[in-house]
Write a protein that holds these residues in place. Structure first.
Motif, PDB file in Angstrom:
ATOM      1  N   ASP A 170       0.813  -1.229   0.000  1.00 17.78           N
ATOM      2  CA  ASP A 170       0.000   0.000   0.000  1.00 17.78           C
ATOM      3  C   ASP A 170       0.842   1.274   0.000  1.00 17.78           C
ATOM      4  OD1 ASP A 170      -2.952  -1.080   1.887  1.00 17.78           O
ATOM      5  OD2 ASP A 170      -2.085  -1.706  -0.012  1.00 17.78           O
ATOM      6  N   GLN A 171       1.967   1.237   0.701  1.00 23.12           N
ATOM      7  CA  GLN A 171       2.822   2.430   0.666  1.00 23.12           C
ATOM      8  C   GLN A 171       3.639   2.469  -0.619  1.00 23.12           C
ATOM      9  OE1 GLN A 171       4.469   4.265   4.164  1.00 23.12           O
ATOM     10  NE2 GLN A 171       4.227   2.341   5.260  1.00 23.12           N
ATOM     11  N   ALA A 172       4.140   1.301  -1.030  1.00 23.45           N
ATOM     12  CA  ALA A 172       5.030   1.267  -2.190  1.00 23.45           C
ATOM     13  C   ALA A 172       4.309   1.682  -3.472  1.00 23.45           C
ATOM     14  CB  ALA A 172       5.631  -0.127  -2.350  1.00 23.45           C
ATOM     15  N   ARG A 173       3.024   1.410  -3.573  1.00 21.21           N
ATOM     16  CA  ARG A 173       2.327   1.684  -4.833  1.00 21.21           C
ATOM     17  C   ARG A 173       2.266   3.172  -5.139  1.00 21.21           C
ATOM     18  NH1 ARG A 173      -3.771  -0.250  -4.136  1.00 21.21           N
ATOM     19  NH2 ARG A 173      -3.807   0.466  -6.277  1.00 21.21           N
ATOM     20  N   ARG A 174       2.558   4.007  -4.150  1.00 20.25           N
ATOM     21  CA  ARG A 174       2.583   5.447  -4.403  1.00 20.25           C
ATOM     22  C   ARG A 174       3.881   5.875  -5.065  1.00 20.25           C
ATOM     23  NH1 ARG A 174       0.623   6.532   1.332  1.00 20.25           N
ATOM     24  NH2 ARG A 174       2.638   7.520   1.563  1.00 20.25           N
ATOM     25  N   SER A 175       4.837   4.962  -5.139  1.00 21.91           N
ATOM     26  CA  SER A 175       6.118   5.298  -5.755  1.00 21.91           C
ATOM     27  C   SER A 175       6.141   4.783  -7.194  1.00 21.91           C
ATOM     28  CB  SER A 175       7.248   4.649  -4.941  1.00 21.91           C
ATOM     29  OG  SER A 175       8.439   4.612  -5.695  1.00 21.91           O
ATOM     30  N   PRO A 176       6.784   5.512  -8.120  1.00 28.49           N
ATOM     31  CA  PRO A 176       6.814   5.065  -9.521  1.00 28.49           C
ATOM     32  C   PRO A 176       7.731   3.871  -9.744  1.00 28.49           C
ATOM     33  CG  PRO A 176       8.114   7.045  -9.247  1.00 28.49           C
ATOM     34  CD  PRO A 176       7.433   6.802  -7.934  1.00 28.49           C
ATOM     35  N   TYR A 177       8.609   3.599  -8.795  1.00 31.45           N
ATOM     36  CA  TYR A 177       9.390   2.372  -8.906  1.00 31.45           C
ATOM     37  C   TYR A 177       9.324   1.621  -7.585  1.00 31.45           C
ATOM     38  CZ  TYR A 177      13.237   4.634  -6.336  1.00 31.45           C
ATOM     39  OH  TYR A 177      14.002   5.265  -5.392  1.00 31.45           O
ATOM     40  N   VAL A 178       9.592   0.333  -7.655  1.00 29.02           N
ATOM     41  CA  VAL A 178       9.498  -0.487  -6.456  1.00 29.02           C
ATOM     42  C   VAL A 178      10.797  -1.265  -6.287  1.00 29.02           C
ATOM     43  CG1 VAL A 178       8.448  -2.466  -7.659  1.00 29.02           C
ATOM     44  CG2 VAL A 178       8.050  -2.151  -5.210  1.00 29.02           C
ATOM     45  N   VAL A 179      11.224  -1.414  -5.050  1.00 32.89           N
ATOM     46  CA  VAL A 179      12.387  -2.246  -4.747  1.00 32.89           C
ATOM     47  C   VAL A 179      11.847  -3.546  -4.133  1.00 32.89           C
ATOM     48  CG1 VAL A 179      14.554  -2.415  -3.472  1.00 32.89           C
ATOM     49  CG2 VAL A 179      13.776  -0.182  -4.322  1.00 32.89           C
ATOM     50  N   VAL A 180      12.148  -4.670  -4.774  1.00 34.73           N
ATOM     51  CA  VAL A 180      11.619  -5.948  -4.320  1.00 34.73           C
ATOM     52  C   VAL A 180      12.646  -6.645  -3.427  1.00 34.73           C
ATOM     53  CG1 VAL A 180      10.713  -8.194  -5.035  1.00 34.73           C
ATOM     54  CG2 VAL A 180      10.271  -6.160  -6.430  1.00 34.73           C
ATOM     55  N   CYS A 181      12.268  -6.862  -2.156  1.00 35.82           N
ATOM     56  CA  CYS A 181      13.164  -7.505  -1.201  1.00 35.82           C
ATOM     57  C   CYS A 181      12.553  -8.825  -0.741  1.00 35.82           C
ATOM     58  CB  CYS A 181      13.376  -6.616   0.026  1.00 35.82           C
ATOM     59  SG  CYS A 181      13.775  -4.918  -0.342  1.00 35.82           S
ATOM     60  N   GLU A 182      13.259  -9.471   0.194  1.00 35.73           N
ATOM     61  CA  GLU A 182      12.759 -10.756   0.702  1.00 35.73           C
ATOM     62  C   GLU A 182      11.872 -10.596   1.931  1.00 35.73           C
ATOM     63  OE1 GLU A 182      15.613 -13.850   1.326  1.00 35.73           O
ATOM     64  OE2 GLU A 182      16.675 -13.376  -0.526  1.00 35.73           O
ATOM     65  N   GLY A 183      12.375  -9.894   2.947  1.00 36.90           N
ATOM     66  CA  GLY A 183      11.667  -9.882   4.221  1.00 36.90           C
ATOM     67  C   GLY A 183      11.259  -8.496   4.672  1.00 36.90           C
ATOM     68  N   TRP A 240       3.832  -1.560 -11.601  1.00 42.92           N
ATOM     69  CA  TRP A 240       5.092  -0.906 -11.938  1.00 42.92           C
ATOM     70  C   TRP A 240       5.552  -1.220 -13.363  1.00 42.92           C
ATOM     71  CZ3 TRP A 240       4.240  -2.848  -6.919  1.00 42.92           C
ATOM     72  CH2 TRP A 240       4.155  -1.858  -5.940  1.00 42.92           C
ATOM     73  N   GLY A 241       4.646  -1.759 -14.167  1.00 39.78           N
ATOM     74  CA  GLY A 241       4.986  -2.079 -15.552  1.00 39.78           C
ATOM     75  C   GLY A 241       5.379  -0.832 -16.337  1.00 39.78           C
ATOM     76  N   TYR A 260      14.142 -11.414 -12.577  1.00 41.65           N
ATOM     77  CA  TYR A 260      14.509 -10.416 -13.580  1.00 41.65           C
ATOM     78  C   TYR A 260      14.088 -10.887 -14.974  1.00 41.65           C
ATOM     79  CZ  TYR A 260      17.546  -7.222 -16.215  1.00 41.65           C
ATOM     80  OH  TYR A 260      18.024  -6.274 -17.084  1.00 41.65           O
ATOM     81  N   ASP A 261      14.356 -12.170 -15.261  1.00 39.68           N
ATOM     82  CA  ASP A 261      14.005 -12.714 -16.578  1.00 39.68           C
ATOM     83  C   ASP A 261      12.493 -12.861 -16.750  1.00 39.68           C
ATOM     84  OD1 ASP A 261      16.689 -12.835 -16.995  1.00 39.68           O
ATOM     85  OD2 ASP A 261      16.877 -14.993 -16.641  1.00 39.68           O
ATOM     86  N   GLN A 262      11.833 -13.292 -15.685  1.00 38.93           N
ATOM     87  CA  GLN A 262      10.389 -13.516 -15.782  1.00 38.93           C
ATOM     88  C   GLN A 262       9.610 -12.234 -16.062  1.00 38.93           C
ATOM     89  OE1 GLN A 262      10.068 -15.408 -11.975  1.00 38.93           O
ATOM     90  NE2 GLN A 262       9.696 -17.435 -12.862  1.00 38.93           N
ATOM     91  N   LEU A 263      10.156 -11.095 -15.624  1.00 38.76           N
ATOM     92  CA  LEU A 263       9.444  -9.827 -15.821  1.00 38.76           C
ATOM     93  C   LEU A 263       9.774  -9.176 -17.169  1.00 38.76           C
ATOM     94  CD1 LEU A 263       9.803  -8.259 -12.232  1.00 38.76           C
ATOM     95  CD2 LEU A 263       7.761  -9.321 -13.220  1.00 38.76           C
ATOM     96  N   ARG A 264      10.540  -9.890 -18.000  1.00 43.74           N
ATOM     97  CA  ARG A 264      11.037  -9.352 -19.263  1.00 43.74           C
ATOM     98  C   ARG A 264       9.922  -8.738 -20.117  1.00 43.74           C
ATOM     99  NH1 ARG A 264      13.728 -14.045 -21.115  1.00 43.74           N
ATOM    100  NH2 ARG A 264      11.568 -14.734 -21.186  1.00 43.74           N
ATOM    101  N   ASP A 265       8.804  -9.441 -20.242  1.00 49.66           N
ATOM    102  CA  ASP A 265       7.764  -8.982 -21.157  1.00 49.66           C
ATOM    103  C   ASP A 265       6.807  -7.963 -20.537  1.00 49.66           C
ATOM    104  OD1 ASP A 265       8.767 -10.676 -23.084  1.00 49.66           O
ATOM    105  OD2 ASP A 265       7.572 -12.369 -22.341  1.00 49.66           O
ATOM    106  N   THR A 266       6.787  -7.893 -19.207  1.00 56.20           N
ATOM    107  CA  THR A 266       5.783  -7.035 -18.571  1.00 56.20           C
ATOM    108  C   THR A 266       6.368  -5.777 -17.945  1.00 56.20           C
ATOM    109  OG1 THR A 266       6.000  -8.471 -16.645  1.00 56.20           O
ATOM    110  CG2 THR A 266       4.104  -8.853 -18.083  1.00 56.20           C
ATOM    111  N   VAL A 267       7.642  -5.819 -17.594  1.00 61.63           N
ATOM    112  CA  VAL A 267       8.268  -4.637 -16.975  1.00 61.63           C
ATOM    113  C   VAL A 267       9.545  -4.308 -17.750  1.00 61.63           C
ATOM    114  CG1 VAL A 267       9.166  -3.621 -14.841  1.00 61.63           C
ATOM    115  CG2 VAL A 267       7.413  -5.409 -14.714  1.00 61.63           C
TER     116      VAL A 267
END
Ligand SMILES: [Zn+2]
Length: 374
Positions: A235-248, A279-280, A300-307
């Motif tokens: 909910d907070q991250a969606r306000r940002s134009p980019y997202v950092v994807v972490c584990e925990g 974030w596409g 990284y590879d899986q998001l090739r076509d969408t992001v």
């Protein structure tokens, strides 16, 4: 009211419920000492009762404010492991001698937080459209109600986090006890609520410190947590134009509000769909732990076509996000983005239509970590 009250929030509640509250011994802290009673209960030996709120007792129809409610009443006490509900006393007819009555008073005053035990603070959560079955550990204490030297607070501070801010902004709690037959491992953990679109969807519990062996998980999730459908801090991250994807979750506290956590090393199809949908048009920065290089590359590879704009970050020297400061992480992320020809700063500028709003988007008060590192 003057700002010197010890429980202004309780005073306000009583004022709302009873209309008029008289204050006795304003600003005087209770002085008490725990002792073990004959029936092996921890009780308090009180030498000074201190600040007390006097209202008219609703049980006996008293009109002379003879129901005295102590400032420690209804406040979780780690020593007695109760809310000390006996600290309310009717001097007219002793109306609150029974525990049932004590609880009735508590329910009246804390009606909006259910039974008062699960008063989890969920940031800005509107009532869910349809009930989500979230089963919370039996007892939860908001971190900002714990003593400063409590293990949970000490642990968070030792890692550079502010327990009070995490409590206020992300609803973190401590679980002192839970029914041993359900979710027993939640006990003594930091309970981290997970909300999406304002709805509580579950929680995960962080072990305090490092787990003693591999059978004790660092994060213990709510049973049946729909992990693959969730992104922590979405909910907070969606306000940002980019997202950092972490584990925990603690990586998110470190990186800041523009980040989400997968709650694991793998991104499910549903999680990847969320990343692509939100974030596409922006950018996705992949920042997993050092032992997850393959998983990071896979995502990284899986998001090739969408992001189209993706950044893969390898932290130097075998470090994990938790080992670095926010400033160091920010530098590494920006550097990796530049090397990979993704201009995060201009995304932010375009998103905010100028510097004023860029500041708003990156430095809003809900950016918990901004203040935590100091
Ligand atoms: Zn009474």
């Amino acid at each position: 009211m003057s700002g010197r009250l010890l429980r202004p929030e309780l005073y306000d509640r009583l004022d709302r419920v009873f209309g008029h509250v008289r204050i006795a011994h304003e600003g005087v802290e209770m002085v008490s000492r725990p002792y073990l009673s004959a029936d092996l209960e921890v009780r308090l030996d009180i030498t000074t009762r201190g600040e007390t709120y006097c209202v008219s007792c609703p049980f006996c129809g008293d009109t002379r404010q003879r129901l005295w409610i102590n400032h420690r009443w209804g406040y979780w006490d780690l020593r007695t492991q109760t809310r000390n509900l006996w600290l309310a006393h009717c001097f007219n007819e002793e109306c609150l001698r029974s525990y049932d009555r004590q609880q009735a008073l508590y329910r009246e005053v804390f009606a909006d937080v259910g039974d008062g035990i699960r008063d989890v603070i969920l940031p800005g959560a509107p009532p869910p459209a349809e009930p989500v079955e979230v089963i919370w550990p039996t007892q939860l204490i908001p971190l900002d109600q714990l003593p400063e030297d409590h293990d949970a607070c000490r642990y968070l501070r030792s890692r550079g986090f502010d327990p009070v801010l995490l409590s206020k902004h992300l609803g973190l709690n401590y679980c002192p006890w839970t029914d041993p037959f359900v979710m027993s491992m939640a006990k003594d953990r930091i309970i981290i609520p997970i909300t999406m679109n304002g709805e509580p969807r579950g929680w995960t519990g962080r072990f305090i410190g490092e787990p003693p062996n591999k059978f004790v998980p660092k994060y213990y999730h709510m049973r049946d947590l729909p992990r693959g459908e969730l992104l922590y801090n979405f909910d907070q991250a969606r306000r940002s134009p980019y997202v950092v994807v972490c584990e925990g979750p603690s990586d998110v506290w470190r990186v800041g509000p523009c980040s989400v956590a997968l709650l694991g090393k793998h991104a499910s199809l549903a999680q990847r769909a969320l990343l692509a949908k939100h974030w596409g048009q922006g950018a996705v920065v992949i920042l997993l732990d050092n032992d997850a290089i393959d998983e990071a590359q896979e995502l990284y590879d899986q998001l090739r076509d969408t992001v189209p704009r993706r950044v893969l970050v390898h932290l130097p020297g075998g470090k994990d996000p938790g080992d670095l400061t926010r400033e160091q992480l920010d530098q590494i992320i920006q550097g990796a983005a530049r090397n990979q020809c993704v201009d995060l700063l201009s995304l932010v500028a375009a998103h905010g239509h100028g510097d004023a709003q860029k500041t708003e988007a990156t430095n809003s008060p809900s950016f918990v970590e901004n203040k935590l590192e100091r």
